[in-house]
Structures are given as structure tokens and as C-alpha cells.
Design a protein around this motif. Structure first.
Motif, PDB file in Angstrom:
ATOM      1  N   LYS A  97       0.823  -1.217   0.000  1.00 14.81           N
ATOM      2  CA  LYS A  97       0.000   0.000   0.000  1.00 14.81           C
ATOM      3  C   LYS A  97       0.853   1.263   0.000  1.00 14.81           C
ATOM      4  O   LYS A  97       0.595   2.221   0.736  1.00 14.81           O
ATOM      5  N   VAL A  98       1.876   1.248  -0.834  1.00 18.95           N
ATOM      6  CA  VAL A  98       2.753   2.411  -0.960  1.00 18.95           C
ATOM      7  C   VAL A  98       2.022   3.519  -1.711  1.00 18.95           C
ATOM      8  O   VAL A  98       1.361   3.270  -2.724  1.00 18.95           O
ATOM      9  N   TRP A  99       2.161   4.736  -1.221  1.00 20.87           N
ATOM     10  CA  TRP A  99       1.471   5.875  -1.825  1.00 20.87           C
ATOM     11  C   TRP A  99       1.988   6.127  -3.237  1.00 20.87           C
ATOM     12  O   TRP A  99       3.190   6.057  -3.503  1.00 20.87           O
ATOM     13  N   GLY A 100       1.063   6.434  -4.148  1.00 24.53           N
ATOM     14  CA  GLY A 100       1.428   6.789  -5.514  1.00 24.53           C
ATOM     15  C   GLY A 100       1.489   5.618  -6.472  1.00 24.53           C
ATOM     16  O   GLY A 100       1.691   5.816  -7.672  1.00 24.53           O
ATOM     17  N   ILE A 101       1.326   4.398  -5.974  1.00 31.33           N
ATOM     18  CA  ILE A 101       1.344   3.221  -6.847  1.00 31.33           C
ATOM     19  C   ILE A 101      -0.100   2.925  -7.252  1.00 31.33           C
ATOM     20  O   ILE A 101      -0.897   2.439  -6.446  1.00 31.33           O
ATOM     21  N   PRO A 102      -0.478   3.227  -8.492  1.00 31.38           N
ATOM     22  CA  PRO A 102      -1.888   3.123  -8.892  1.00 31.38           C
ATOM     23  C   PRO A 102      -2.385   1.694  -9.066  1.00 31.38           C
ATOM     24  O   PRO A 102      -3.568   1.418  -8.899  1.00 31.38           O
ATOM     25  N   SER A 103      -1.493   0.780  -9.435  1.00 31.42           N
ATOM     26  CA  SER A 103      -1.904  -0.610  -9.669  1.00 31.42           C
ATOM     27  C   SER A 103      -0.656  -1.485  -9.709  1.00 31.42           C
ATOM     28  O   SER A 103       0.460  -1.015  -9.500  1.00 31.42           O
ATOM     29  N   LYS A 104      -0.881  -2.759 -10.005  1.00 33.96           N
ATOM     30  CA  LYS A 104       0.238  -3.689 -10.122  1.00 33.96           C
ATOM     31  C   LYS A 104       0.859  -3.670 -11.513  1.00 33.96           C
ATOM     32  O   LYS A 104       1.860  -4.346 -11.754  1.00 33.96           O
TER      33      LYS A 104
END
Length: 310
Positions: A97-104
């Protein structure tokens, strides 16, 4: 402790240390990160030379244990995370749940999820940055530095033998070949069967070491540079990724479900650990008198195999 009324000095202490060693080893084998190497390997872990594999992972093939510098630390960090499949890919960052990572999704190709396996086959890698090409280059580089061990015909024959082994299907990495095992830091014992001339084993270890260094430099490091640049353009900076956490809809329900699952897994692991400990204590006490037996270090693997088969 004694045998035939003859005291064996330090025997009980030695046995207890072996028991503690195997208990710790079993704890590591039960980790979720290496489940595919042991629990789900269908016996494939027996084909891995774990002693040499861990030397490779710890960067001890060509680097002394006494060495401590930034380069060695970076290499060890990469290889350990690579072995555990916890390199900070977008899949791992999304799960954290790192901020700024929109998807995998892979930030470079934006087609497939950026898993550990995707790193090595992403179509955004350079044309020559494939595992087979890097292995070939590493093989040629090391052989060119060891001209005294083999003549030209022996080198050509050894290359053919190595490529034949490389094409063998891995029992741990699914449909992949043995080069993918080397990419992870695992050395299959089949590689040693090609070494028929004195000095070839050392050369082969050097090849694996150079290969992992090139994998890190040509694929992983370049991927990181490209990803950091694209994230910077989107305003996703390292400090923000470290300080903030991504908030999803229904997060509380998911966390509750995850907590229950972790609790259940913890209970299961505790039961398994107790079963294994009883197995070790009841069945391995006699091995205190077998101090010279070669397989005493493989007790943990045997217990795990027995557990999986039950």
C-alpha cells in the motif's frame, strides 16, 4: 551422555545444538517467501546445492567474508531480496500500500503486472537483455579469462554441455529452465555434472557470479532508473512513497479479513512446528552418536519432506 558406559564429552550439548539448528532451519523453510522452494517444490529442492547457492546469494563466490563496503552491501541486498522475490516491483509495492502506486501494472510496458517473473521478460528491456543472452556473455567473459584450464576443443564441448543443462526444465520455477533458477540464485546439482576437468567447478561458480552481477546491472538497475524517472514526472517522489500510505475503499474490512487469515496461518504454523519438534526429538536422539554421518545437516529437509508427504 554415554555409550557402553563410556562418557561422550559434550554429546548432549552437541545434540541440542543440532536440534536448535534444525528447528531454526524448519522455521525458514516454512516462510511464505520460500514456499515454492520447499513445500511446493515436489521434491525439487533436493536437486539444489544449497551450500553453494547461499554462497552465491551472499556474494561469497568472489568476495571475501571480511569485505564490507557499499558495493558488496548493495549486491547482497539485491541477491537476498531477489531470492525471496521481494524486490520492490509494483506488485510488491501495491501489496504494501505504498502511496502513488496506482496498480500492479508494469510502469514501463503498462501491459502486464510487474511481478518478479515479469522483470526478466518485459518487452521494454533492451534487445540483448535476456537471460540467455546475458548468460552467454557471462560464459564467454569468464572463459576468456581462464585460458589455462581447457583447450579450445574442451571449451567448446563444455559450452555445449552447459547449454544442454541450461535448457533443462526446472522443478522449482515451473515451466522455466535452469537459467531462471540461477537468476534467483539457486544452483542445481545438474550443473556440476558437466565439470569433468579440474578447475571447472570454480570457473562455473565465477560464471554464475558474473551472470547475477550482469542481471542486476543490465535489467534491474536500468528498470529502476526508468521507473524513477517516470514517477518523478508524475510527482511521485521517494519521500512521499515512504511517508504516505495508500487508502483503498473497504480497507477496514480487508484488514480485518487479512488479520483473521494471518491469525489462522500463525496457529497452523505453530501446530506444524510442534509436530516437527516432536518428530525431531523422538526420532533423532540416536543421531547424537552419528557425528560423522554426512546427512546429519539434511535432517530439516527430511522432516519437511515427511511432513509434506503425510
Amino acid at each position: 551422555m554415554n555409550r557402553n558406559y563410556v562418557p561422550i564429552e559434550g554429546a548432549y550439548r552437541f545434540w541440542f545444538k543440532e536440534l536448535s539448528y534444525n528447528t531454526t532451519k524448519i522455521d525458514l523453510m516454512l516462510l511464505e517467501y520460500v514456499k515454492d522452494c520447499f513445500i511446493s517444490s515436489n521434491g525439487g529442492n533436493a536437486l539444489i546445492d544449497w551450500t553453494e547457492s547461499f554462497k552465491l546469494i551472499k556474494n561469497e563466490i568472489t568476495t571475501s567474508r571480511n569485505v564490507a563496503n557499499r558495493e558488496d552491501a548493495a549486491t547482497r541486498c539485491f541477491r537476498v531480496k531477489n531470492f525471496l522475490k521481494i524486490l520492490p516491483t509494483y506488485e510488491v509495492l501495491w501489496m504494501r500500500k505504498v502511496w502513488g502506486i496506482p496498480s500492479k501494472k508494469c510502469p514501463r510496458c503498462a501491459i502486464e503486472e510487474e511481478t518478479w517473473d515479469h522483470l526478466w521478460i518485459c518487452n521494454k528491456n533492451r534487445a540483448g537483455d535476456t537471460e540467455s543472452e546475458i548468460f552467454k556473455a557471462s560464459l564467454d567473459e569468464v572463459l576468456s579469462q581462464n585460458v589455462d584450464i581447457m583447450d579450445k576443443d574442451q571449451k567448446n564441448q563444455w559450452k555445449e554441455d552447459l547449454w544442454e543443462v541450461a535448457a533443462t526444465k526446472s522443478m522449482i520455477m515451473g515451466p522455466e529452465n535452469l537459467i531462471r533458477e540461477i537468476t534467483r540464485g539457486l544452483i542445481n546439482e545438474k550443473w556440476w555434472r558437466t565439470c569433468k576437468i579440474r578447475g571447472q567447478c570454480k570457473v562455473l561458480k565465477d560464471i554464475f557470479d558474473v551472470y547475477l552481477k550482469e542481471i542486476q546491472m543490465q535489467i534491474w538497475n536500468r528498470r529502476c532508473v526508468e521507473t524513477i524517472e517516470s514517477e518523478r514526472q508524475l510527482g511521485i517522489l521517494k519521500d512521499l512513497k515512504r511517508k504516505k500510505k495508500r487508502v483503498d475503499d473497504g480497507e477496514e474490512m480487508m484488514e480485518k479479513a487479512e488479520g483473521e487469515e494471518k491469525s489462522e496461518n500463525k496457529k497452523t504454523r505453530k501446530k506444524i512446528k510442534n509436530i516437527i519438534k516432536i518428530n525431531l526429538e523422538e526420532n533423532k536422539k540416536d543421531d547424537v552418536f552419528r557425528l560423522g554421518i554426512r546427512d546429519r545437516k539434511s535432517w530439516g529437509s527430511k522432516v519437511i519432506s515427511n511432513l509434506v508427504n503425510t
